[in-house]
Design a protein around this motif. Structure first.
Motif, PDB file in Angstrom:
ATOM      1  N   THR A 183       2.893  -9.121   1.506  1.00  0.00           N
ATOM      2  CA  THR A 183       3.884  -9.859   0.723  1.00  0.00           C
ATOM      3  C   THR A 183       4.713 -10.757   1.636  1.00  0.00           C
ATOM      4  OG1 THR A 183       3.995  -8.107  -0.946  1.00  0.00           O
ATOM      5  CG2 THR A 183       5.860  -9.634  -0.827  1.00  0.00           C
ATOM      6  N   GLY A 184       5.123 -10.222   2.784  1.00  0.00           N
ATOM      7  CA  GLY A 184       5.899 -11.008   3.727  1.00  0.00           C
ATOM      8  C   GLY A 184       5.128 -12.176   4.317  1.00  0.00           C
ATOM      9  N   LEU A 185       3.805 -12.053   4.390  1.00  0.00           N
ATOM     10  CA  LEU A 185       2.968 -13.128   4.918  1.00  0.00           C
ATOM     11  C   LEU A 185       2.632 -14.182   3.862  1.00  0.00           C
ATOM     12  CD1 LEU A 185       0.445 -11.024   7.053  1.00  0.00           C
ATOM     13  CD2 LEU A 185       2.271 -12.509   7.912  1.00  0.00           C
ATOM     14  N   GLY A 186       3.083 -13.949   2.629  1.00  0.00           N
ATOM     15  CA  GLY A 186       2.814 -14.903   1.558  1.00  0.00           C
ATOM     16  C   GLY A 186       1.593 -14.583   0.727  1.00  0.00           C
ATOM     17  N   TYR A 187       1.094 -13.347   0.847  1.00  0.00           N
ATOM     18  CA  TYR A 187      -0.074 -12.914   0.071  1.00  0.00           C
ATOM     19  C   TYR A 187       0.264 -11.652  -0.731  1.00  0.00           C
ATOM     20  CZ  TYR A 187      -2.469 -15.984   3.393  1.00  0.00           C
ATOM     21  OH  TYR A 187      -2.853 -17.064   4.160  1.00  0.00           O
ATOM     22  N   PRO A 188       1.185 -11.746  -1.683  1.00  0.00           N
ATOM     23  CA  PRO A 188       1.579 -10.544  -2.426  1.00  0.00           C
ATOM     24  C   PRO A 188       0.407  -9.975  -3.225  1.00  0.00           C
ATOM     25  CG  PRO A 188       2.382 -12.521  -3.517  1.00  0.00           C
ATOM     26  CD  PRO A 188       1.841 -12.967  -2.185  1.00  0.00           C
ATOM     27  N   PRO A 189       0.174  -8.674  -3.152  1.00  0.00           N
ATOM     28  CA  PRO A 189      -0.883  -8.065  -3.967  1.00  0.00           C
ATOM     29  C   PRO A 189      -0.576  -8.231  -5.453  1.00  0.00           C
ATOM     30  CG  PRO A 189      -0.177  -6.575  -2.218  1.00  0.00           C
ATOM     31  CD  PRO A 189       0.822  -7.692  -2.264  1.00  0.00           C
ATOM     32  N   ARG A 190      -1.548  -8.741  -6.203  1.00  0.00           N
ATOM     33  CA  ARG A 190      -1.353  -8.972  -7.632  1.00  0.00           C
ATOM     34  C   ARG A 190      -2.202  -8.027  -8.488  1.00  0.00           C
ATOM     35  NH1 ARG A 190       3.452 -11.414  -7.539  1.00  0.00           N
ATOM     36  NH2 ARG A 190       3.402 -13.531  -6.639  1.00  0.00           N
ATOM     37  N   GLU A 191      -3.398  -7.747  -8.033  1.00  0.00           N
ATOM     38  CA  GLU A 191      -4.276  -6.857  -8.792  1.00  0.00           C
ATOM     39  C   GLU A 191      -5.324  -6.294  -7.841  1.00  0.00           C
ATOM     40  OE1 GLU A 191      -6.533  -8.855 -11.756  1.00  0.00           O
ATOM     41  OE2 GLU A 191      -7.086 -10.535 -10.459  1.00  0.00           O
ATOM     42  N   HIS A 192      -6.026  -5.282  -8.319  1.00  0.00           N
ATOM     43  CA  HIS A 192      -7.084  -4.718  -7.501  1.00  0.00           C
ATOM     44  C   HIS A 192      -8.217  -4.230  -8.395  1.00  0.00           C
ATOM     45  CE1 HIS A 192      -5.230  -0.873  -8.663  1.00  0.00           C
ATOM     46  NE2 HIS A 192      -6.406  -0.339  -8.402  1.00  0.00           N
ATOM     47  N   VAL A 193      -9.384  -4.086  -7.793  1.00  0.00           N
ATOM     48  CA  VAL A 193     -10.555  -3.536  -8.470  1.00  0.00           C
ATOM     49  C   VAL A 193     -11.046  -2.365  -7.638  1.00  0.00           C
ATOM     50  CG1 VAL A 193     -12.928  -3.946  -9.226  1.00  0.00           C
ATOM     51  CG2 VAL A 193     -11.203  -5.752  -9.481  1.00  0.00           C
ATOM     52  N   ASP A 194     -11.213  -1.222  -8.286  1.00  0.00           N
ATOM     53  CA  ASP A 194     -11.711  -0.016  -7.622  1.00  0.00           C
ATOM     54  C   ASP A 194     -13.124   0.292  -8.074  1.00  0.00           C
ATOM     55  OD1 ASP A 194      -9.363   0.357  -6.320  1.00  0.00           O
ATOM     56  OD2 ASP A 194      -8.800   2.221  -7.313  1.00  0.00           O
ATOM     57  N   ARG A 195     -13.971   0.650  -7.124  1.00  0.00           N
ATOM     58  CA  ARG A 195     -15.296   1.188  -7.423  1.00  0.00           C
ATOM     59  C   ARG A 195     -15.338   2.581  -6.812  1.00  0.00           C
ATOM     60  NH1 ARG A 195     -19.591  -3.292  -5.523  1.00  0.00           N
ATOM     61  NH2 ARG A 195     -21.010  -1.640  -6.190  1.00  0.00           N
ATOM     62  N   VAL A 196     -15.444   3.604  -7.656  1.00  0.00           N
ATOM     63  CA  VAL A 196     -15.340   4.992  -7.217  1.00  0.00           C
ATOM     64  C   VAL A 196     -16.674   5.698  -7.415  1.00  0.00           C
ATOM     65  CG1 VAL A 196     -14.083   7.168  -7.481  1.00  0.00           C
ATOM     66  CG2 VAL A 196     -12.905   4.992  -7.896  1.00  0.00           C
ATOM     67  N   CYS A 197     -17.082   6.430  -6.391  1.00  0.00           N
ATOM     68  CA  CYS A 197     -18.283   7.248  -6.507  1.00  0.00           C
ATOM     69  C   CYS A 197     -18.011   8.611  -5.893  1.00  0.00           C
ATOM     70  CB  CYS A 197     -19.490   6.581  -5.839  1.00  0.00           C
ATOM     71  SG  CYS A 197     -19.367   6.452  -4.044  1.00  0.00           S
ATOM     72  N   VAL A 198     -18.869   9.557  -6.220  1.00  0.00           N
ATOM     73  CA  VAL A 198     -18.788  10.910  -5.668  1.00  0.00           C
ATOM     74  C   VAL A 198     -20.069  11.172  -4.899  1.00  0.00           C
ATOM     75  CG1 VAL A 198     -18.571  13.366  -6.202  1.00  0.00           C
ATOM     76  CG2 VAL A 198     -17.348  11.678  -7.600  1.00  0.00           C
ATOM     77  N   ARG A 199     -19.930  11.647  -3.683  1.00  0.00           N
ATOM     78  CA  ARG A 199     -21.095  11.955  -2.862  1.00  0.00           C
ATOM     79  C   ARG A 199     -20.722  13.032  -1.863  1.00  0.00           C
ATOM     80  NH1 ARG A 199     -19.622   9.927   1.894  1.00  0.00           N
ATOM     81  NH2 ARG A 199     -18.742   7.832   2.149  1.00  0.00           N
ATOM     82  N   LEU A 200     -21.714  13.555  -1.144  1.00  0.00           N
ATOM     83  CA  LEU A 200     -21.438  14.500  -0.078  1.00  0.00           C
ATOM     84  C   LEU A 200     -20.875  13.761   1.133  1.00  0.00           C
ATOM     85  CD1 LEU A 200     -24.530  16.891  -0.290  1.00  0.00           C
ATOM     86  CD2 LEU A 200     -22.212  17.274  -1.154  1.00  0.00           C
ATOM     87  N   ALA A 201     -20.095  14.450   1.918  1.00  0.00           N
ATOM     88  CA  ALA A 201     -19.454  13.840   3.072  1.00  0.00           C
ATOM     89  C   ALA A 201     -20.459  13.561   4.180  1.00  0.00           C
ATOM     90  CB  ALA A 201     -18.355  14.762   3.597  1.00  0.00           C
ATOM     91  N   THR A 202     -20.206  12.490   4.922  1.00  0.00           N
ATOM     92  CA  THR A 202     -20.960  12.249   6.145  1.00  0.00           C
ATOM     93  C   THR A 202     -20.481  13.253   7.193  1.00  0.00           C
ATOM     94  OG1 THR A 202     -19.342  10.714   7.073  1.00  0.00           O
ATOM     95  CG2 THR A 202     -21.030   9.787   5.594  1.00  0.00           C
ATOM     96  N   PRO A 203     -21.224  13.440   8.281  1.00  0.00           N
ATOM     97  CA  PRO A 203     -20.743  14.344   9.343  1.00  0.00           C
ATOM     98  C   PRO A 203     -19.372  13.944   9.874  1.00  0.00           C
ATOM     99  CG  PRO A 203     -23.074  13.903   9.642  1.00  0.00           C
ATOM    100  CD  PRO A 203     -22.617  13.001   8.529  1.00  0.00           C
TER     101      PRO A 203
END
Length: 253
Positions: A183-203
């Motif tokens: 925001t201070g740099l002049g790029y205020p966050p306005r919206e976001h898109v989430d892509r969520v998945c479930v998987r086993l953890a990597t090591p």
């Protein structure tokens, strides 16, 4: 078409049932679980199977034992994370929402910065930021902790035209987090898109998050946009699936 049988060991099946009851609230925080004998009768298993079940749930942090008293559901409910809550910068000189929300729950939240560097991003991040193949971006990699326990791994990526020469490239904590700085740099966050998945953890994830065996992780790819739909931050967030619930809220009409 015949249904596939549940081939998991019996103690894992029972643990799954009890885990679901805890996460749904049917077994409330602080509530005592049925006795070993009652669980043996309910599930028609031996005492050894019940003990193996309870060990799984204890290792995952769902229950704890009190010597000579019984086994109880953990005091705290799964962490309910409202996915849009981290977009807005804190008011004034306030702390990052991760810290303040932890404090509201009576916990100590912290972020440990693991690395800050220029990298060629993963393909998904490259596509989300709209950078060219081979073009470097700034990566800030950190782990989030609650009461000194690691609960989430974060990889934040920023295009160089935004991050170059800013605190995003410095190995130092950013007060208020990236939303405040952007925001201070002049790029205020306005919206976001989430892509969520479930998987086993990597090591790497398994070790860094100190996960119990066979616990899946929630993996989120989040793209944050500023004005004119400009992508300003892409994050990969990985957290143990046994610790979190994601809350999505929208207005209808």
């Amino acid at each position: 078409m015949a249904r596939r049988a549940d081939t998991r060991p019996r103690h894992q099946q029972i643990a799954a049932s009890l885990r679901a009851s805890i996460m749904s609230g049917d077994l409330a925080p602080g509530e005592r679980l049925p006795t070993t004998q009652q669980l043996m009768e309910r599930y028609e298993v031996t005492g050894q199977t019940v003990q193996r079940t309870l060990q799984v749930l204890k290792k995952e942090g769902f229950v704890f034992g009190r010597a000579g008293v019984g086994v109880f559901v953990r005091a705290e409910a799964p962490l309910a994370i409202q996915v849009a809550s981290y977009l807005a910068p804190p008011l004034g000189d306030g702390a990052h929402p991760w810290m303040s929300r932890a404090g509201q729950r009576g916990q100590q939240g912290a972020a440990k910065l693991l690395a800050v560097m220029r990298v060629e991003p993963p393909k998904q991040v490259e596509e989300a930021l709209g950078t060219d193949p081979g073009e470097e971006v700034v990566l800030r990699h950190q782990v989030l902790l609650l009461d000194d326990e690691p609960v989430e791994l974060v990889w934040n990526y920023y295009p160089l035209h935004i991050a170059d020469g800013t605190p995003l490239e410095r190995r130092t904590r950013i007060r208020g987090g990236s939303p405040a700085l952007l925001t201070g740099l002049g790029y205020p966050p306005r919206e976001h898109v989430d892509r969520v998945c479930v998987r086993l953890a990597t090591p790497e994830e398994f070790k860094a998050l100190e996960l119990p065996d066979d616990v899946p992780v929630l993996r989120t790819l989040r793209t944050v946009y500023s004005d004119d739909a400009l992508p300003v931050e892409v994050s990969i967030l990985v957290k143990g699936g046994h610790r979190y619930e994601l809350v999505y809220q929208s207005t209808i009409g």
